[in-house]
Every structure is written in structure tokens, then in C-alpha cells.
Motif scaffolding. Structure first.
Motif, PDB file in Angstrom:
ATOM      1  N   PHE A 129       0.776  -1.369   0.098  1.00  0.00           N
ATOM      2  CA  PHE A 129      -0.021  -0.176   0.079  1.00  0.00           C
ATOM      3  C   PHE A 129       0.800   1.221   0.069  1.00  0.00           C
ATOM      4  O   PHE A 129       1.696   1.464   0.848  1.00  0.00           O
ATOM      5  N   ALA A 130       0.675   2.343  -0.744  1.00  0.00           N
ATOM      6  CA  ALA A 130       1.346   3.320  -1.056  1.00  0.00           C
ATOM      7  C   ALA A 130       0.602   4.669  -1.516  1.00  0.00           C
ATOM      8  O   ALA A 130      -0.494   4.075  -2.305  1.00  0.00           O
ATOM      9  N   GLU A 131       1.016   5.747  -1.356  1.00  0.00           N
ATOM     10  CA  GLU A 131       0.488   6.929  -1.870  1.00  0.00           C
ATOM     11  C   GLU A 131       0.895   6.994  -3.226  1.00  0.00           C
ATOM     12  O   GLU A 131       0.377   7.772  -4.301  1.00  0.00           O
ATOM     13  N   GLN A 132       2.261   6.771  -3.762  1.00  0.00           N
ATOM     14  CA  GLN A 132       2.671   6.908  -4.682  1.00  0.00           C
ATOM     15  C   GLN A 132       3.846   5.740  -5.263  1.00  0.00           C
ATOM     16  O   GLN A 132       4.554   5.353  -4.099  1.00  0.00           O
ATOM     17  N   LEU A 133       4.103   5.300  -6.158  1.00  0.00           N
ATOM     18  CA  LEU A 133       4.868   4.174  -6.844  1.00  0.00           C
ATOM     19  C   LEU A 133       5.240   4.361  -8.045  1.00  0.00           C
ATOM     20  O   LEU A 133       4.412   4.656  -8.959  1.00  0.00           O
ATOM     21  N   TYR A 134       6.465   4.131  -8.264  1.00  0.00           N
ATOM     22  CA  TYR A 134       7.054   4.146  -9.603  1.00  0.00           C
ATOM     23  C   TYR A 134       7.373   2.602 -10.270  1.00  0.00           C
ATOM     24  O   TYR A 134       7.973   1.867  -9.367  1.00  0.00           O
ATOM     25  N   TYR A 135       7.242   2.475 -11.285  1.00  0.00           N
ATOM     26  CA  TYR A 135       7.475   1.361 -12.101  1.00  0.00           C
ATOM     27  C   TYR A 135       8.467   1.480 -13.398  1.00  0.00           C
ATOM     28  O   TYR A 135       7.960   2.302 -14.413  1.00  0.00           O
ATOM     29  N   ASP A 136       9.622   1.208 -13.341  1.00  0.00           N
ATOM     30  CA  ASP A 136      10.494   1.292 -14.313  1.00  0.00           C
ATOM     31  C   ASP A 136      10.467   0.129 -15.293  1.00  0.00           C
ATOM     32  O   ASP A 136      10.774  -0.758 -15.136  1.00  0.00           O
ATOM     33  N   GLN A 137       9.589   0.314 -16.612  1.00  0.00           N
ATOM     34  CA  GLN A 137       9.369  -0.832 -17.333  1.00  0.00           C
ATOM     35  C   GLN A 137      10.806  -1.254 -17.960  1.00  0.00           C
ATOM     36  O   GLN A 137      10.637  -2.663 -18.117  1.00  0.00           O
ATOM     37  N   SER A 138      11.745  -0.685 -18.210  1.00  0.00           N
ATOM     38  CA  SER A 138      12.880  -1.213 -18.995  1.00  0.00           C
ATOM     39  C   SER A 138      13.767  -2.161 -17.949  1.00  0.00           C
ATOM     40  O   SER A 138      14.168  -3.229 -18.367  1.00  0.00           O
ATOM     41  N   LYS A 139      13.881  -1.791 -16.782  1.00  0.00           N
ATOM     42  CA  LYS A 139      14.913  -2.554 -15.547  1.00  0.00           C
ATOM     43  C   LYS A 139      13.616  -3.208 -14.827  1.00  0.00           C
ATOM     44  O   LYS A 139      14.146  -4.189 -13.826  1.00  0.00           O
ATOM     45  N   GLU A 140      12.387  -3.310 -15.134  1.00  0.00           N
ATOM     46  CA  GLU A 140      11.344  -4.230 -14.489  1.00  0.00           C
ATOM     47  C   GLU A 140      11.547  -3.896 -12.522  1.00  0.00           C
ATOM     48  O   GLU A 140      11.565  -4.872 -12.417  1.00  0.00           O
ATOM     49  N   TRP A 141      11.504  -2.679 -12.501  1.00  0.00           N
ATOM     50  CA  TRP A 141      11.822  -2.373 -10.974  1.00  0.00           C
ATOM     51  C   TRP A 141      10.762  -1.531 -10.488  1.00  0.00           C
ATOM     52  O   TRP A 141      10.267  -0.367 -11.033  1.00  0.00           O
TER      53      TRP A 141
END
Length: 184
Positions: A129-141
């Protein structure tokens, strides 16, 4: 004769200049209109249900009430103002779910910014659960520096930040806080 010819050319140039001067229009409104249309999205999708396949197998299913495509801009992006739900399927067809109130995907960086009541539930029932989350598609992170709560089968962890691979096998809550039982 030579003087008359010069006068004719002189009067002709003056007449042309006056004609051009009075034929000019104020195009400022038209220019402003062009600027407004360039700020509009290239496309709008409503009730979106997009599926991504790999070798005939569905690997992701994106659902969203609305998407704006600003891909024609210098730094293109897609915006999901009413949020999204994303189902991701692994090789064993197990489903993980990602939900957020708002999202934006930047084309040049392959970065997805999820905001507002972000929930990530894995097929193994681990939930973030978070208020903001990033997903890097190239690094799958997956990562954030904001407060998170991570629930697994054995424990609940609170912290200020999160880092993980897309499968949550390397999940790490940063700056852990709360009460802990310590075995001596």
C-alpha cells in the motif's frame, strides 16, 4: 524619359508597399487557437480494456475509465486521470493486481508513475500500500521514497520507501518503523 521611368518604378513600389501594409491582418487569435489545439491530447480512450500478449498468452490486462494520449508532444506521455487497474500474469498464469487513483506513463523513459491509494497485490498474497509508486518498465523495477505498508503472509511492515523487482522476490521496505518482536 529616364526620370519618368524611375518615377514609375518608385510609385509602383510605393503602391505595392501600401497594398501589402493594408492587406495584413491581425492573426494573433488564429495563432492562439493553434497553441490551444497543440495542448489537446492526440487521442482519448474511454472504458479502456487493453490486453498485451506474448506468444498467444495474455501477460497483462489494463483497465481504465479514461486515458489521454499526449504522445505527439516533445516529451510524450499517456495520462490516466481516473485511475487504472492492471492485471499482470506470470508464466504460471498467476495474477498480480495493481490499482491506483491516477497514473501517468512517460514514453521517453518507460517510467510509470502511479499515484493515490496505490495497491499492489501479488499472486502470493503479498500486498503493498502506497500513496505513490514508480515502475521502471525497462529495468522491471518498482520503487518509491514515500511511506508504504507491506503485508506478507507472516508480517506487516511500515516504512518510508520501497524497492523491489517486478515479482517482489527482492522486496525491501526502506526506513522501517513500528514495533518488532526480537528473539534473544
Amino acid at each position: 524619359m529616364k526620370l519618368s521611368f524611375l518615377h514609375t518604378i518608385k510609385y509602383g513600389v510605393i503602391a505595392l508597399a501600401v497594398t501589402l501594409f493594408f492587406s495584413c491582418k491581425d492573426n494573433f487569435k488564429a495563432i492562439k487557437k493553434i497553441g490551444i489545439s497543440e495542448n489537446e491530447p492526440l487521442g482519448i480512450a474511454e472504458n479502456m480494456n487493453a490486453k498485451r500478449t506474448d506468444s498467444g498468452r495474455v501477460v497483462a490486462n489494463l483497465l481504465s475509465p479514461k486515458m489521454y494520449d499526449f504522445g505527439s508532444r516533445k516529451f510524450g506521455y499517456s495520462e490516466f486521470p481516473d485511475g487504472l487497474t492492471l492485471y499482470v500474469y506470470d508464466t504460471k498464469n498467476q495474477k498480480s493486481t495493481i490499482i491506483s487513483d491516477y497514473a501517468i506513463r512517460y514514453e521517453g523513459t518507460d517510467l510509470i508513475d502511479l499515484q493515490g491509494n496505490v495497491i499492489v497485490a501479488t499472486a502470493q498474497n503479498d500486498t503493498l500500500f502506497a500513496e505513490q509508486l514508480y515502475y521502471d518498465q525497462s529495468k522491471e523495477w518498482v520503487f518509491t521514497n514515500l511511506p508504504v505498508t507491506y503485508k506478507s503472509a507472516d508480517y506487516i511492515t511500515h516504512g518510508n520507501g520501497f524497492d523491489s523487482d517486478k515479482d517482489f522476490t527482492k522486496a525491501e521496505v526502506l526506513e522501517i518503523s513500528g514495533q518488532f518482536a526480537v528473539l534473544e
